[in-house]
Design an enzyme around this catalytic site. Sequence first.
Site, mmCIF file in Angstrom:
data_model
loop_
_atom_site.group_PDB
_atom_site.id
_atom_site.type_symbol
_atom_site.label_atom_id
_atom_site.label_comp_id
_atom_site.label_asym_id
_atom_site.label_seq_id
_atom_site.Cartn_x
_atom_site.Cartn_y
_atom_site.Cartn_z
ATOM 1 N N LYS A 1 74.037 63.304 26.306
ATOM 2 C CA LYS A 1 72.980 63.559 25.319
ATOM 3 C C LYS A 1 71.749 64.163 26.012
ATOM 4 O O LYS A 1 71.652 64.135 27.253
ATOM 5 C CB LYS A 1 72.617 62.249 24.616
ATOM 6 C CG LYS A 1 72.035 61.190 25.541
ATOM 7 C CD LYS A 1 71.945 59.840 24.842
ATOM 8 C CE LYS A 1 71.393 58.790 25.782
ATOM 9 N NZ LYS A 1 71.459 57.429 25.186
ATOM 10 N N ARG B 1 67.346 46.899 18.218
ATOM 11 C CA ARG B 1 66.963 48.264 17.885
ATOM 12 C C ARG B 1 67.889 48.685 16.750
ATOM 13 O O ARG B 1 67.487 48.675 15.600
ATOM 14 C CB ARG B 1 67.089 49.137 19.139
ATOM 15 C CG ARG B 1 66.463 50.489 19.033
ATOM 16 C CD ARG B 1 66.594 51.252 20.345
ATOM 17 N NE ARG B 1 67.988 51.296 20.812
ATOM 18 C CZ ARG B 1 68.382 51.930 21.906
ATOM 19 N NH1 ARG B 1 67.497 52.556 22.674
ATOM 20 N NH2 ARG B 1 69.653 51.947 22.271
ATOM 21 N N TYR C 1 41.433 69.304 39.408
ATOM 22 C CA TYR C 1 40.748 68.854 38.185
ATOM 23 C C TYR C 1 40.246 67.429 38.332
ATOM 24 O O TYR C 1 40.944 66.549 38.848
ATOM 25 C CB TYR C 1 41.706 68.902 36.993
ATOM 26 C CG TYR C 1 41.971 70.288 36.471
ATOM 27 C CD1 TYR C 1 40.960 71.068 35.917
ATOM 28 C CD2 TYR C 1 43.255 70.820 36.508
ATOM 29 C CE1 TYR C 1 41.212 72.337 35.423
ATOM 30 C CE2 TYR C 1 43.527 72.083 36.012
ATOM 31 C CZ TYR C 1 42.504 72.844 35.474
ATOM 32 O OH TYR C 1 42.760 74.090 34.990
ATOM 33 N N MET D 1 48.889 72.391 35.344
ATOM 34 C CA MET D 1 50.008 72.892 34.545
ATOM 35 C C MET D 1 51.032 73.651 35.393
ATOM 36 O O MET D 1 52.236 73.483 35.224
ATOM 37 C CB MET D 1 49.486 73.790 33.418
ATOM 38 C CG MET D 1 50.572 74.211 32.436
ATOM 39 S SD MET D 1 49.981 75.314 31.155
ATOM 40 C CE MET D 1 48.903 74.254 30.200
HETATM 41 C C1 LIG Z 1 72.222 56.744 26.199
HETATM 42 C C2 LIG Z 1 73.231 55.706 25.970
HETATM 43 C C3 LIG Z 1 74.033 55.235 27.006
HETATM 44 C C4 LIG Z 1 73.856 55.667 28.449
HETATM 45 O O1 LIG Z 1 72.887 54.860 29.050
HETATM 46 P P1 LIG Z 1 72.576 54.981 30.633
HETATM 47 O O2 LIG Z 1 71.635 53.887 30.914
HETATM 48 O O3 LIG Z 1 71.969 56.326 30.823
HETATM 49 O O4 LIG Z 1 73.872 54.866 31.306
HETATM 50 C C5 LIG Z 1 75.016 54.307 26.715
HETATM 51 N N1 LIG Z 1 75.190 53.849 25.452
HETATM 52 C C6 LIG Z 1 74.433 54.278 24.423
HETATM 53 C C7 LIG Z 1 74.669 53.729 23.072
HETATM 54 C C8 LIG Z 1 73.438 55.201 24.649
HETATM 55 O O5 LIG Z 1 72.683 55.613 23.626
#
Ligand SMILES: *Cc1c(COP(=O)(O)O)cnc(C)c1O
Length: 360
Positions: free
Chosen positions: A35, A131, A255, A303
């Site tokens: 992702k 969550r 800065y 930047m």
């Molecule tokens: C993003 C995600 C993972 C991966 O988590 P990592 O800590 O990066 O290994 C696993 N399971 C779900 C449901 C996720 O959303």
Amino acid sequence: MTRAAKATIDLDAIRHNYRLAKRLAPAARALAVVKADAYGHGAVEVAQALAPEADGFGVACLEEAILLRDSGIKNRLVLLEGFFEPAELAPIAQLELDIVIHSLHQVAQFLAAPLARPLRVWLKLDSGMHRVGLDPSDLRSAFAQLKASDRAAELLLMTHFAQSDEDGCRRTAEQLALFQATCRGLPAPWSLANSPTLLAWPQAHGDWTRPGMMLYGADPLETPNAESRQLQSAMELSSELIAIRDLPAGEPIGYGARFRCQRPTRVGVVAMGYGDGYPRHARDGTPVLVNGQRCPLAGRVSMDMLTVDLTDLTNVNIGDPVCLWGPHLPVAEVARWCDSIPYQLVTTLTPRVKRHYRNR
Ligand SMILES: *Cc1c(COP(=O)(O)O)cnc(C)c1O
């Protein structure tokens, strides 16, 4: 000379880390999580590199899945947040994607929508992270409804841990016990482990692991262990020195004059800034490698540039290579100096940083 800021991604390191994930949980299959553009490493390139051996890939949304299918990825693909509206179920079925279902609301929508073919469903329990996920009291009836509907080609059970990166945290054991008590006896494979769980909680591996961050070689654990020390860093963020200045004691740099020279100071200016995704809140002292030698960040990141203190280095010249993180400077260490985590640093690199690939 063109601006040198770039990220070099070693696909062999990612293959090594995927194989490590498989070796650590030899009885399980592993869903490679790609992702957020494979945590900034390039989802298409990473998925193509792992496609011959990956048991499947995890993405966050339909758009990410479409990108992978369009680039020829035929492996099992799981939408880790499921569908966001029932209209997505038609393309999901057409592309043969797996979905996560994490609420009674989604169960009802899934059972009511037109569906061209049964889908593989990963039913998610909230075991304590609070969550998403079904309440323990709802899980078994949701499972039974899906089972009875003939809409689930396969049913799996999953949960997610909130604190498995913390040394021996009791909460993880409690979440695991609640998951086991709730799901025991249901005829379905289990999926429990993200990267820190896979690395540090062998009793919570289940049938499908879900490694994300560890594929990219950043240590997700609060304290590294023998397993996480085998990870190989997959990304090197690098640039070059574009200027060197000699300043007398007392002069400020950058800065807000956050850094003030305590001694006659040789300052290096690096073509890298928050416009590239390097964190603006990196503190003075954050390590940077110039010509392979460590030196401290000095002054606020701007930047397009950042400044380092070169006074203690020898033989440094304009045009010398600079590494912001990579195999010799762990991104997890840099993240600590920025009150952040490696996940955020790698996913927020901007498109201005060109990705180069090794070992395609
Ligand atoms: C993003 C995600 C993972 C991966 O988590 P990592 O800590 O990066 O290994 C696993 N399971 C779900 C449901 C996720 O959303």
